[in-house]
Design a protein around this motif. Sequence first.
Motif, mmCIF file in Angstrom:
data_model
loop_
_atom_site.group_PDB
_atom_site.id
_atom_site.type_symbol
_atom_site.label_atom_id
_atom_site.label_comp_id
_atom_site.label_asym_id
_atom_site.label_seq_id
_atom_site.Cartn_x
_atom_site.Cartn_y
_atom_site.Cartn_z
ATOM 1 N N PHE A 129 0.677 -1.259 -0.192
ATOM 2 C CA PHE A 129 0.152 0.006 -0.059
ATOM 3 C C PHE A 129 0.855 1.381 -0.024
ATOM 4 C CE2 PHE A 129 -2.717 -3.413 1.912
ATOM 5 C CZ PHE A 129 -3.996 -3.107 1.282
ATOM 6 N N LYS A 130 2.233 1.258 -0.007
ATOM 7 C CA LYS A 130 3.155 2.439 0.350
ATOM 8 C C LYS A 130 2.904 3.233 -0.891
ATOM 9 C CE LYS A 130 7.232 0.658 -2.023
ATOM 10 N NZ LYS A 130 8.515 0.374 -1.785
ATOM 11 N N ASP A 131 2.454 3.009 -2.255
ATOM 12 C CA ASP A 131 2.210 3.862 -3.312
ATOM 13 C C ASP A 131 0.871 4.602 -3.120
ATOM 14 O OD1 ASP A 131 4.653 3.212 -4.391
ATOM 15 O OD2 ASP A 131 3.786 1.450 -5.442
ATOM 16 N N HIS A 132 -0.155 4.296 -2.194
ATOM 17 C CA HIS A 132 -1.176 5.184 -1.995
ATOM 18 C C HIS A 132 -1.026 6.226 -1.219
ATOM 19 C CE1 HIS A 132 -5.401 6.129 -1.372
ATOM 20 N NE2 HIS A 132 -5.754 5.221 -2.212
ATOM 21 N N PRO A 133 -1.384 7.546 -1.485
ATOM 22 C CA PRO A 133 -0.989 8.440 -0.821
ATOM 23 C C PRO A 133 -1.660 9.062 0.304
ATOM 24 C CG PRO A 133 -2.670 9.187 -2.636
ATOM 25 C CD PRO A 133 -2.025 7.790 -2.837
ATOM 26 N N ASP A 134 -2.690 7.966 0.746
ATOM 27 C CA ASP A 134 -3.378 8.098 1.752
ATOM 28 C C ASP A 134 -3.260 7.139 2.902
ATOM 29 O OD1 ASP A 134 -4.385 10.511 0.698
ATOM 30 O OD2 ASP A 134 -6.610 9.423 0.201
ATOM 31 N N PHE A 135 -2.137 6.230 2.657
ATOM 32 C CA PHE A 135 -1.874 5.251 3.764
ATOM 33 C C PHE A 135 -0.814 5.741 4.482
ATOM 34 C CE2 PHE A 135 0.697 1.244 4.317
ATOM 35 C CZ PHE A 135 -0.139 0.765 5.219
ATOM 36 N N GLN A 136 -0.622 4.909 5.698
ATOM 37 C CA GLN A 136 0.318 5.358 6.680
ATOM 38 C C GLN A 136 0.605 4.368 7.601
ATOM 39 O OE1 GLN A 136 1.844 8.501 6.551
ATOM 40 N NE2 GLN A 136 3.352 8.404 8.254
ATOM 41 N N ILE A 137 1.631 4.051 8.048
ATOM 42 C CA ILE A 137 2.009 3.081 9.269
ATOM 43 C C ILE A 137 2.657 3.956 10.336
ATOM 44 C CG2 ILE A 137 3.436 1.041 10.213
ATOM 45 C CD1 ILE A 137 2.915 -0.238 7.503
ATOM 46 N N VAL A 138 2.317 3.658 11.529
ATOM 47 C CA VAL A 138 2.826 4.373 12.915
ATOM 48 C C VAL A 138 3.179 3.498 13.836
ATOM 49 C CG1 VAL A 138 2.597 6.055 14.551
ATOM 50 C CG2 VAL A 138 1.579 6.518 12.463
ATOM 51 N N CYS A 139 4.360 3.173 14.017
ATOM 52 C CA CYS A 139 5.033 2.224 15.325
ATOM 53 C C CYS A 139 5.213 3.226 16.456
ATOM 54 C CB CYS A 139 6.139 1.492 14.742
ATOM 55 S SG CYS A 139 5.638 0.279 13.458
ATOM 56 N N ILE A 140 4.590 2.820 17.592
ATOM 57 C CA ILE A 140 5.110 3.958 18.745
ATOM 58 C C ILE A 140 5.700 3.196 19.473
ATOM 59 C CG2 ILE A 140 3.910 5.070 20.550
ATOM 60 C CD1 ILE A 140 1.464 5.808 18.925
ATOM 61 N N SER A 141 6.975 3.761 19.930
ATOM 62 C CA SER A 141 7.904 3.086 21.141
ATOM 63 C C SER A 141 7.431 3.099 22.542
ATOM 64 C CB SER A 141 9.275 3.934 21.303
ATOM 65 O OG SER A 141 10.001 3.310 21.911
#
Length: 258
Positions: free
Chosen positions: A105-117
Motif C-alpha cells: 500500500f505504500k504507493d497510495h498517498p493516503d496510507f500510513q503506518i505508525v509504530c510507537i515506542s
Amino acid sequence: MNDRGKIALIYSSVAIISAAFVGGMIYLGSQVPDQPVPNFVDSGGVKEEKFFPIAKDFSGVNQAGESVKLSDLKGKVWLVSEFFAVCPHCAVRNGKELRSIYETFKDHPDFQIVCISVDPETDTLERLQEYGKNLGADASDWWFMSHPNQQETHEYLEKALKFFSIRERTDPTDRDANGRYAHDMGLTLVDREWNVIGKWPLYDADSAEGRKRDPHLYDQLKKQLMDRLTEELEKNETAGMHDMDQDEASAPVAGDSE
C-alpha cells in the motif's frame, strides 16, 4: 419403632439432606457473576463501521527527527502498533508483517503506518533512524515514533488506543530473551475520521501456538485486514469521483447561455 418405620425414617432423612444440598448449590451458583468468555478464534474479524473514536491527540518525534502528531493523519487510513527497537518479536513482526503490508500500500498517498515506542528512554533518535533504515521505511509514510515521557506514552497506548497493558519484565532470563517489555503485538486500523475500526493479532495467529490452535486463523485474519485496508482507502477515491461527477453535471456546458 419397627424395621419398616426405621427404613422410612432413613429415606426421609436422606431426601431432606439431598434437597438441602441441591438448594444450597443452586443458591451459591446464583451468587457467582457470569464470567466473560474470551474470543480467541475471530479476533479482529467482526467488521465495525465505527469501533471507537480516538479522543485525544499524541505527539512525538519520528525517525527523521521531525515533530509529528497523530492528528496530522486525519484524512488518511493508518495502521498503528507498539514496538521498541530491541524487541525480538517486534523485529520479526515489523520485518515480515508490516513490511509486506507497507509494500502493498505504500504507493497510495493516503496510507500510513505508525509504530510507537513503548521504551522511549532507550529508543533514541539514532536508534529509530537505524531501525527505520533497516526496514526501508520512508519517514513520510511509515513513522517510528517516540514520545519523551514513558508514563504518558503507556497511558495513551492503553487508554486512548486501548492496547493491552504494557508490563515490564522482571525475570532476567525472560528479559534477556524477550526484551524489557511485554506488550500488545496487534495491528490497529484507524479510518480517515480518526475512528479505530479494528485490531488484528496477526503475530499471535502466526506463532507456533497460534498455528497449533487454529492453522487457518492467520490466513483468514490477514485477508480480512488487507480487504478492510483496501476498502477504506477506496472510500475517498469513490467519494472523490462522485463529487467530480456532481461538479461536472452542475457546471455550465460551453456554448450554453446563462
